[in-house]
Write a protein that holds these residues in place. Structure first.
Motif, PDB file in Angstrom:
ATOM      1  N   PRO A   1      -8.219   9.404   5.627  1.00  0.00           N
ATOM      2  CA  PRO A   1      -9.649   9.237   5.393  1.00  0.00           C
ATOM      3  C   PRO A   1      -9.917   9.098   3.906  1.00  0.00           C
ATOM      4  O   PRO A   1      -9.149   9.584   3.079  1.00  0.00           O
ATOM      5  CB  PRO A   1     -10.242  10.540   5.941  1.00  0.00           C
ATOM      6  N   GLY A   2     -11.002   8.430   3.579  1.00  0.00           N
ATOM      7  CA  GLY A   2     -11.352   8.288   2.172  1.00  0.00           C
ATOM      8  C   GLY A   2     -11.025   6.906   1.630  1.00  0.00           C
ATOM      9  O   GLY A   2     -10.460   6.062   2.326  1.00  0.00           O
ATOM     10  N   PRO A   3     -11.371   6.652   0.359  1.00  0.00           N
ATOM     11  CA  PRO A   3     -11.156   5.339  -0.267  1.00  0.00           C
ATOM     12  C   PRO A   3      -9.681   5.080  -0.532  1.00  0.00           C
ATOM     13  O   PRO A   3      -9.067   5.741  -1.376  1.00  0.00           O
ATOM     14  CB  PRO A   3     -11.958   5.440  -1.571  1.00  0.00           C
ATOM     15  N   GLU A   4      -9.101   4.115   0.160  1.00  0.00           N
ATOM     16  CA  GLU A   4      -7.662   3.903   0.052  1.00  0.00           C
ATOM     17  C   GLU A   4      -7.232   3.459  -1.337  1.00  0.00           C
ATOM     18  O   GLU A   4      -6.128   3.789  -1.783  1.00  0.00           O
ATOM     19  CB  GLU A   4      -7.190   2.890   1.096  1.00  0.00           C
ATOM     20  N   ALA A   5      -8.075   2.696  -2.053  1.00  0.00           N
ATOM     21  CA  ALA A   5      -7.682   2.236  -3.382  1.00  0.00           C
ATOM     22  C   ALA A   5      -7.565   3.411  -4.357  1.00  0.00           C
ATOM     23  O   ALA A   5      -6.623   3.483  -5.146  1.00  0.00           O
ATOM     24  CB  ALA A   5      -8.680   1.208  -3.901  1.00  0.00           C
ATOM     25  N   GLN A   6      -8.529   4.342  -4.302  1.00  0.00           N
ATOM     26  CA  GLN A   6      -8.452   5.511  -5.184  1.00  0.00           C
ATOM     27  C   GLN A   6      -7.251   6.375  -4.838  1.00  0.00           C
ATOM     28  O   GLN A   6      -6.565   6.915  -5.711  1.00  0.00           O
ATOM     29  CB  GLN A   6      -9.748   6.317  -5.070  1.00  0.00           C
ATOM     30  N   GLN A   7      -6.962   6.511  -3.545  1.00  0.00           N
ATOM     31  CA  GLN A   7      -5.813   7.300  -3.128  1.00  0.00           C
ATOM     32  C   GLN A   7      -4.504   6.618  -3.507  1.00  0.00           C
ATOM     33  O   GLN A   7      -3.528   7.288  -3.861  1.00  0.00           O
ATOM     34  CB  GLN A   7      -5.886   7.542  -1.617  1.00  0.00           C
ATOM     35  N   LEU A   8      -4.489   5.290  -3.452  1.00  0.00           N
ATOM     36  CA  LEU A   8      -3.290   4.563  -3.879  1.00  0.00           C
ATOM     37  C   LEU A   8      -3.046   4.759  -5.367  1.00  0.00           C
ATOM     38  O   LEU A   8      -1.895   4.938  -5.802  1.00  0.00           O
ATOM     39  CB  LEU A   8      -3.439   3.078  -3.548  1.00  0.00           C
ATOM     40  N   ALA A   9      -4.111   4.728  -6.168  1.00  0.00           N
ATOM     41  CA  ALA A   9      -3.960   4.990  -7.603  1.00  0.00           C
ATOM     42  C   ALA A   9      -3.433   6.406  -7.828  1.00  0.00           C
ATOM     43  O   ALA A   9      -2.536   6.624  -8.654  1.00  0.00           O
ATOM     44  CB  ALA A   9      -5.306   4.806  -8.309  1.00  0.00           C
ATOM     45  N   THR A  10      -3.966   7.374  -7.084  1.00  0.00           N
ATOM     46  CA  THR A  10      -3.489   8.758  -7.203  1.00  0.00           C
ATOM     47  C   THR A  10      -2.022   8.858  -6.821  1.00  0.00           C
ATOM     48  O   THR A  10      -1.225   9.519  -7.499  1.00  0.00           O
ATOM     49  CB  THR A  10      -4.326   9.677  -6.298  1.00  0.00           C
ATOM     50  N   TYR A  11      -1.642   8.178  -5.751  1.00  0.00           N
ATOM     51  CA  TYR A  11      -0.255   8.216  -5.302  1.00  0.00           C
ATOM     52  C   TYR A  11       0.684   7.595  -6.335  1.00  0.00           C
ATOM     53  O   TYR A  11       1.758   8.142  -6.627  1.00  0.00           O
ATOM     54  CB  TYR A  11      -0.119   7.485  -3.958  1.00  0.00           C
ATOM     55  N   CYS A  12       0.286   6.455  -6.898  1.00  0.00           N
ATOM     56  CA  CYS A  12       1.125   5.801  -7.910  1.00  0.00           C
ATOM     57  C   CYS A  12       1.253   6.681  -9.150  1.00  0.00           C
ATOM     58  O   CYS A  12       2.328   6.764  -9.752  1.00  0.00           O
ATOM     59  CB  CYS A  12       0.546   4.432  -8.271  1.00  0.00           C
ATOM     60  N   GLY A  13       0.149   7.324  -9.543  1.00  0.00           N
ATOM     61  CA  GLY A  13       0.236   8.253 -10.663  1.00  0.00           C
ATOM     62  C   GLY A  13       1.146   9.420 -10.346  1.00  0.00           C
ATOM     63  O   GLY A  13       1.899   9.884 -11.210  1.00  0.00           O
ATOM     64  N   TRP A  14       1.125   9.901  -9.105  1.00  0.00           N
ATOM     65  CA  TRP A  14       2.019  10.984  -8.677  1.00  0.00           C
ATOM     66  C   TRP A  14       3.476  10.543  -8.745  1.00  0.00           C
ATOM     67  O   TRP A  14       4.349  11.317  -9.145  1.00  0.00           O
ATOM     68  CB  TRP A  14       1.642  11.406  -7.263  1.00  0.00           C
ATOM     69  N   LEU A  15       3.740   9.315  -8.352  1.00  0.00           N
ATOM     70  CA  LEU A  15       5.106   8.805  -8.432  1.00  0.00           C
ATOM     71  C   LEU A  15       5.621   8.815  -9.864  1.00  0.00           C
ATOM     72  O   LEU A  15       6.782   9.140 -10.122  1.00  0.00           O
ATOM     73  CB  LEU A  15       5.176   7.379  -7.882  1.00  0.00           C
ATOM     74  N   LEU A  16       4.760   8.465 -10.797  1.00  0.00           N
ATOM     75  CA  LEU A  16       5.183   8.345 -12.189  1.00  0.00           C
ATOM     76  C   LEU A  16       5.266   9.697 -12.887  1.00  0.00           C
ATOM     77  O   LEU A  16       6.185   9.925 -13.679  1.00  0.00           O
ATOM     78  CB  LEU A  16       4.217   7.429 -12.948  1.00  0.00           C
ATOM     79  N   HIS A  17       4.307  10.601 -12.637  1.00  0.00           N
ATOM     80  CA  HIS A  17       4.259  11.871 -13.369  1.00  0.00           C
ATOM     81  C   HIS A  17       3.786  13.031 -12.503  1.00  0.00           C
ATOM     82  O   HIS A  17       3.109  13.932 -12.997  1.00  0.00           O
ATOM     83  CB  HIS A  17       3.364  11.740 -14.601  1.00  0.00           C
ATOM     84  N   ARG A  18       4.154  12.984 -11.235  1.00  0.00           N
ATOM     85  CA  ARG A  18       3.866  14.062 -10.309  1.00  0.00           C
ATOM     86  C   ARG A  18       2.382  14.446 -10.315  1.00  0.00           C
ATOM     87  O   ARG A  18       1.531  13.588 -10.458  1.00  0.00           O
ATOM     88  CB  ARG A  18       4.776  15.262 -10.588  1.00  0.00           C
ATOM     89  N   ILE A  19       2.025  15.717 -10.180  1.00  0.00           N
ATOM     90  CA  ILE A  19       0.637  16.109  -9.991  1.00  0.00           C
ATOM     91  C   ILE A  19      -0.229  15.753 -11.202  1.00  0.00           C
ATOM     92  O   ILE A  19      -1.357  15.276 -11.050  1.00  0.00           O
ATOM     93  CB  ILE A  19       0.548  17.616  -9.672  1.00  0.00           C
TER      94      ILE A  19
END
Length: 460
Positions: free
Chosen positions: A72-90
Motif C-alpha cells: 500500500p502507498g505510493p510505489e515511487a516513493q517506496q521505490l526511492a526508499t528501497y533504492c536508498g536502503w540498498l545503497l546505505h541501509r536505513i
C-alpha cells in the motif's frame, strides 16, 4: 535466476561504494524532477540510478519495483526508499524517502495557504476551474493507460467491472474491494488458472546489462525475523505514537484526531496508487467529515498535479483545509499548517515501515506466482475504482447541481442537465484534445486550461 538471499553480499575492494553525499545528491535530483505521476517518477529514477550512475542493476531495480507495487502507498516513493536502503541501509532509505517527498510537501503547503486565503477571488476561482477540467481529462487518460496494462483477459475485465459497480452503485468500501480482488487473484494463482498465470512477473530482459552495478551496494544481511520485528516495532511507535497522543489529549471528535486516524487508515489501504483511493478520500472528506466541498477536491488534485512528488500529496491539501476551517482558538493558517504536517506524517511514515521491515525478505518473494496474481487482480479492480473516480469528478466539474437517487439498495448521483457548465465542458474537451491528439504532457495541459479559464473570466 537466484531465488534466495545469499548470507552476505560484500563489496569488492576494486569497486568503491557509493558515497552518502553522492547518493543524497542523486535522490535530491530525482525528487526535484519527479513530475508526471508514478510512471514519470519511476522513469527518472531508472535513468539516474540504473543508466546514468549504474549503481543498481536493471534486474534489481525491476524486482524492487514489483515488490513496491505489492505494498500500500505510493510505489515511487517506496521505490526511492528501497533504492536508498540498498545503497546505505536505513540511513540511505530515510534520506531518499524524505527527499522524494520534501519538494512536493513545500510546494503544496505554499499553494494550500494561497488557496485558503484567495480561493474565492474571481481570477483564482477561474484558475482552479481550468485545473479541474484538465485534471478530469488526466484521470480519464489514467483509466485508459492502466486499463490497457491491467485488463489482459476476460477475468481481469470482469474484476474491473465488478469493482466499478460495487463502488459506484452500492458504495462498497474500497478496502473490501481490494481484499476481495486480492483473494481472488491469490486463489487463481495458487490453482494455476491460465487467466492469472504469469501475472505481474518481473521483466528481466536486459538484466545483465548493468549486472556489475550491484557490486557497489551495501552489505545485505540474511533476513531475520527478530530484526524485522524490532524494525517494525520502532516504525510503528514512530508512526502511531502521535496518533495515540492526540486521541488521548483531545478525544476522537477533535479535527486533529480525525485527521490522524483517517489518514492512518488510508495509508494501509492505498493499493494501486493515489487515483485508486482519491474517490474514497473525497467522499469521506466531503460527506462524512464536511471538511471541504466536492469541487475543492478537484482543486487540490490540480495543485498536486503541478508539483513534484507523489500525487497522494493531495491529502496534505485536505488536511490543511480541515484544520484551517476548524481552527478553534488557533490562528487558522497555523492550524492549517499543523493539519497538513500531521496528514503528511501519517501518510508517509508507514512507507518506511513496509520497506525497512520487508526489504531483507524480498528475494524470497521472487517468482511467487500467487502473490503476483493477487497484485494483478488488485490492479484490475483499481481500474474500476479509477473509473468511478472519473465519473464522480466529471459530474462535479461539468454540472453545477447533482442530486442523489436512492432505492433498492442502490445510491446513484445524477446530474441536473440544465446546470451544465458550458465553459467547463469546453475546457475539458480542450484538455482531452491536448492529451490524446496533441500528446501534450501534464504540465502543458494544465497551463493551457488554466490560461483559457482565466482568459474567459477576463473577457467576461
Amino acid at each position: 535466476m537466484q531465488r534466495h538471499l545469499p548470507e552476505t553480499v560484500s563489496i569488492p575492494s576494486a569497486i568503491p561504494a557509493v558515497s552518502f553525499a553522492d547518493a543524497s545528491w542523486a535522490f535530491a535530483r530525482i525528487a526535484c524532477l519527479s513530475f508526471g505521476g508514478p510512471a514519470g517518477q519511476i522513469a527518472v529514477m531508472h535513468r539516474i540510478l540504473v543508466e546514468e550512475k549504474r549503481w543498481i542493476s536493471e534486474d534489481r531495480f525491476l524486482h524492487a519495483l514489483n515488490f513496491c507495487m505489492l505494498l500500500p502507498g505510493p510505489e515511487a516513493q517506496q521505490l526511492a526508499t528501497y533504492c536508498g536502503w540498498l545503497l546505505h541501509r536505513i540511513a540511505g532509505g530515510l534520506v531518499a524517502g524524505l527527499l522524494f517527498v520534501l519538494p512536493g510537501f513545500l510546494a503544496m503547503m505554499a499553494l494550500s495557504v494561497v488557496y485558503a486565503a484567495y480561493g474565492d477571488v474571481g481570477l483564482v476561482s477561474s484558475l482552479f476551474l481550468g485545473l479541474k477540467a484538465a485534471v478530469l481529462a488526466i484521470v480519464i487518460e489514467a483509466v485508459i493507460r492502466i486499463g490497457k496494462r491491467a485488463l489482459k483477459n476476460g477475468w481481469m475485465v470482469a474484476i474491473a467491472a465488478a469493482a466499478f459497480v460495487a463502488i459506484f452503485l452500492f458504495g462498497a468500501p474500497f478496502p473490501l474491494i481490494v481484499l476481495a480482488a486480492g483473494l481472488l487473484g491469490f486463489a487463481g494463482g495458487r490453482m494455476g488458472h491460465p487467466a492469472f498465470a504469469g501475472a505481474g512477473r518481473t521483466n528481466t530482459a536486459g538484466q545483465g546489462e548493468h549486472g556489475g552495478a550491484d557490486r557497489s551496494l551495501s552489505r545485505v544481511a540474511q533476513p531475520s525475523a527478530r530484526s524485522a520485528f524490532l524494525t517494525a516495532f520502532v516504525c510503528l511507535v514512530v508512526w502511531l505514537l502521535p496518533v495515540a497522543a492526540l486521541l488521548f489529549a483531545f478525544g476522537p471528535d477533535d479535527v486533529y484526531s480525525q485527521i490522524a486516524v483517517f489518514f492512518s487508515k488510508m495509508a494501509v489501504v492505498t493499493f494501486g496508487g493515489a487515483y485508486a483511493v482519491l474517490a474514497y478520500v473525497a467522499q469521506e472528506a466531503v460527506g462524512t467529515y464536511g471538511w471541504m466541498q466536492p469541487g475543492e477536491m478537484l482543486d487540490g488534485l490540480g495543485l498536486a498535479e503541478t508539483t513534484p512528488g507523489p500525487l497522494i500529496m493531495v491529502t496534505q491539501f485536505v488536511g490543511y483545509l480541515a484544520a484551517f476551517r476548524e481552527a478553534g482558538s488557533l490562528n487558522p493558517f497555523l492550524a492549517g499548517v499543523l493539519g497538513a504536517c500531521l496528514t503528511t506524517w501519517v501518510t508517509f511514515a508507514p512507507c518506511f515501515l513496509w520497506i525497512f521491515a520487508g526489504a531483507p525478505f524480498i528475494e524470497s518473494l521472487r517468482g511467487n506466482r500467487a502473490l503476483s496474481a493477487a497484485l494483478s487482480a488488485i490492479t484490475a479492480a483499481v481500474v474500476g475504482v479509477i473509473l468511478n473516480l472519473a465519473v464522480w469528478f466529471a459530474l462535479h466539474v461539468l454540472f453545477a447541481e447533482v442530486r442523489e437517487v436512492a432505492g433498492y439498495g442502490l445510491s446513484l448521483d445524477v446530474p441536473v442537465v440544465s446546470s451544465l457548465d458550458a465553459l467547463a465542458l469546453v475546457l475539458f474537451l480542450t484538455a482531452m484534445a491536448a492529451i490524446f491528439l496533441l500528446r501534450l504532457g501534464i504540465l502543458p495541459t494544465l497551463a493551457l486550461c488554466a490560461a483559457g479559464s482565466i482568459g474567459a473570466s477576463l473577457i467576461g
